[in-house]
Design a protein around this motif. Structure first.
Motif, short mmCIF file in Angstrom:
data_model
loop_
_atom_site.label_atom_id
_atom_site.label_comp_id
_atom_site.label_asym_id
_atom_site.label_seq_id
_atom_site.Cartn_x
_atom_site.Cartn_y
_atom_site.Cartn_z
N GLU A 84 0.83 -1.20 0.00
CA GLU A 84 0.00 0.00 0.00
C GLU A 84 0.87 1.26 0.00
N ALA A 85 1.91 1.27 0.81
CA ALA A 85 2.81 2.42 0.87
C ALA A 85 3.52 2.63 -0.47
N GLN A 86 3.98 1.55 -1.08
CA GLN A 86 4.65 1.68 -2.38
C GLN A 86 3.69 2.16 -3.46
N LEU A 87 2.48 1.60 -3.45
CA LEU A 87 1.48 2.04 -4.43
C LEU A 87 1.15 3.52 -4.24
N ARG A 88 0.95 3.94 -2.99
CA ARG A 88 0.64 5.35 -2.72
C ARG A 88 1.74 6.25 -3.29
N GLU A 89 2.98 5.92 -2.99
CA GLU A 89 4.11 6.74 -3.45
C GLU A 89 4.22 6.76 -4.97
N ARG A 90 4.19 5.60 -5.58
CA ARG A 90 4.41 5.52 -7.03
C ARG A 90 3.23 6.07 -7.84
N LEU A 91 2.02 5.83 -7.37
CA LEU A 91 0.85 6.36 -8.10
C LEU A 91 0.76 7.87 -7.92
N THR A 92 1.18 8.39 -6.79
CA THR A 92 1.23 9.84 -6.59
C THR A 92 2.25 10.46 -7.53
N GLU A 93 3.41 9.81 -7.69
CA GLU A 93 4.45 10.30 -8.62
C GLU A 93 3.90 10.42 -10.02
#
Length: 97
Positions: A84-93
């Motif tokens: 979830e943390a990785q998805l949040r970061e990468r999708l925000t980018e």
């Protein structure tokens, strides 16, 4: 994003571990409030697809780094919070979140 995200959970054979990863990804995406279609598949089949996001172990994602705008390498198929943390970061980018 104005459409549903296309996400691939990949593993070597496209059965066991990618299915577990698919379920973990669906849980993480639900927590983030993101609508996405998540498929599990093997690396060879993934090469012929055009997903937005690919999730898998390093030994597999290293072979398909150019397949999608976002490629996420994981080490624990059941770590929902980590994914979830990785998805949040990468999708925000990407401006998708």
């Amino acid at each position: 994003m104005d459409r549903q995200l296309e996400i691939l959970a990949v593993c070597g054979v496209g059965m066991g571990s990618s299915l577990m990863l698919k379920m973990t990804a669906e849980d993480a995406l639900r927590s983030l409030g993101i609508e996405a279609r998540v498929e599990n598949t093997d690396v060879s089949t993934a090469r012929g697809m055009t997903p937005d996001v690919v999730i898998g172990q390093g030994m597999h994602t290293s072979e398909i780094t150019d397949l999608a705008p976002v490629v996420i390498t994981i080490s624990d198929f059941l770590d929902k919070e980590g994914l979830e943390a990785q998805l949040r970061e990468r999708l925000t980018e990407q401006g998708w979140l």
